[in-house]
Design a protein around this motif. Structure first.
Motif, PDB file in Angstrom:
ATOM      1  N   ARG A   4       0.858  -1.182   0.000  1.00 22.65           N
ATOM      2  CA  ARG A   4       0.000   0.000   0.000  1.00 22.65           C
ATOM      3  C   ARG A   4       0.894   1.231   0.000  1.00 22.65           C
ATOM      4  O   ARG A   4       1.964   1.221   0.611  1.00 22.65           O
ATOM      5  CB  ARG A   4      -0.909  -0.015   1.218  1.00 22.65           C
ATOM      6  N   PHE A   5       0.410   2.256  -0.668  1.00 25.92           N
ATOM      7  CA  PHE A   5       1.189   3.481  -0.830  1.00 25.92           C
ATOM      8  C   PHE A   5       0.320   4.650  -0.389  1.00 25.92           C
ATOM      9  O   PHE A   5      -0.787   4.826  -0.905  1.00 25.92           O
ATOM     10  CB  PHE A   5       1.599   3.648  -2.295  1.00 25.92           C
ATOM     11  N   TYR A   6       0.827   5.444   0.554  1.00 20.17           N
ATOM     12  CA  TYR A   6       0.056   6.560   1.105  1.00 20.17           C
ATOM     13  C   TYR A   6       0.837   7.859   0.987  1.00 20.17           C
ATOM     14  O   TYR A   6       1.993   7.941   1.412  1.00 20.17           O
ATOM     15  CB  TYR A   6      -0.276   6.317   2.579  1.00 20.17           C
ATOM     16  N   LEU A  40       3.385  -4.621   2.911  1.00 18.64           N
ATOM     17  CA  LEU A  40       4.286  -3.478   2.951  1.00 18.64           C
ATOM     18  C   LEU A  40       3.454  -2.209   2.889  1.00 18.64           C
ATOM     19  O   LEU A  40       2.572  -2.085   2.043  1.00 18.64           O
ATOM     20  CB  LEU A  40       5.254  -3.499   1.770  1.00 18.64           C
ATOM     21  N   THR A  41       3.768  -1.286   3.764  1.00 13.59           N
ATOM     22  CA  THR A  41       3.089   0.007   3.776  1.00 13.59           C
ATOM     23  C   THR A  41       4.133   1.083   3.531  1.00 13.59           C
ATOM     24  O   THR A  41       5.066   1.244   4.322  1.00 13.59           O
ATOM     25  CB  THR A  41       2.379   0.245   5.124  1.00 13.59           C
ATOM     26  N   TYR A  42       3.972   1.792   2.415  1.00 13.51           N
ATOM     27  CA  TYR A  42       4.874   2.885   2.051  1.00 13.51           C
ATOM     28  C   TYR A  42       4.192   4.203   2.374  1.00 13.51           C
ATOM     29  O   TYR A  42       3.046   4.422   1.975  1.00 13.51           O
ATOM     30  CB  TYR A  42       5.219   2.831   0.558  1.00 13.51           C
ATOM     31  N   LEU A  43       4.901   5.061   3.095  1.00 15.10           N
ATOM     32  CA  LEU A  43       4.383   6.365   3.497  1.00 15.10           C
ATOM     33  C   LEU A  43       5.277   7.446   2.905  1.00 15.10           C
ATOM     34  O   LEU A  43       6.476   7.496   3.198  1.00 15.10           O
ATOM     35  CB  LEU A  43       4.358   6.475   5.019  1.00 15.10           C
ATOM     36  N   PHE A  44       4.707   8.293   2.068  1.00 18.25           N
ATOM     37  CA  PHE A  44       5.469   9.371   1.449  1.00 18.25           C
ATOM     38  C   PHE A  44       5.384  10.595   2.338  1.00 18.25           C
ATOM     39  O   PHE A  44       4.302  11.085   2.652  1.00 18.25           O
ATOM     40  CB  PHE A  44       4.960   9.633   0.029  1.00 18.25           C
ATOM     41  N   ARG A  45       6.559  11.074   2.757  1.00 20.59           N
ATOM     42  CA  ARG A  45       6.673  12.101   3.793  1.00 20.59           C
ATOM     43  C   ARG A  45       7.512  13.271   3.313  1.00 20.59           C
ATOM     44  O   ARG A  45       8.188  13.186   2.297  1.00 20.59           O
ATOM     45  CB  ARG A  45       7.354  11.489   5.035  1.00 20.59           C
TER      46      ARG A  45
END
Length: 146
Positions: A4-6, A40-45
């Motif tokens: 997942r991509f957030y 997998l959890t991707y967090l764009f920061r």
């Protein structure tokens, strides 16, 4: 596998997330074939948000492009949380004379490879990590429809 991509404080500007999620499963499998479940959890920061994570959880007072946490409760299930600074990715793309999408995917693959068991603290480990990143990039973009 579920990747997942957030977009948290920043936009990742990812394309074809479903295909990328499937690719990540195949990327990890040779290193951890015993896995039954991968999440997998991707967090764009932003830089500042990732700096706070770095300070709070790792006691590092530096900017970085990626921080990877293995949150797995049991060995046969992989659960990872990957924080990525899109500002660092953009800056590194410029510094390494590549485009944003290529550098973003390199960092995405880097986090997955860490969760697969690859390290990068020693020179030999870093060389192996870079080779695995390069192979993943070539494989992923070589097979991307135009």
């Amino acid at each position: 596998m579920a990747a997942r991509f957030y977009d948290v404080e920043a936009k990742g500007k990812l394309r074809d997330k479903r295909r990328l999620s499937a690719f990540l499963e195949h990327l990890i499998h040779p290193y951890r074939p015993q896995l039954r479940k991968q999440t997998l959890t991707y967090l764009f920061r932003t830089d500042e948000a990732l700096l706070e994570v770095n300070q709070q959880f790792l006691n590092h007072d530096t900017y970085t492009d990626i921080i990877t946490f293995d949150l797995s409760a049991v060995p046969e299930n992989l659960e990872g949380e990957i924080h990525i600074s899109t500002e660092r990715v953009a800056e590194n793309a410029n510094r390494f004379k590549t485009d944003y999408q290529t550098e973003l995917h390199r960092v995405i693959f880097h986090g997955a490879l860490h969760l697969a068991g690859l390290k990068d603290k020693t020179a030999a480990d870093a060389k192996q990590m870079r080779a695995a990143e390069d192979a993943a990039l070539q494989n992923y973009f070589q097979n991307t429809p135009a």
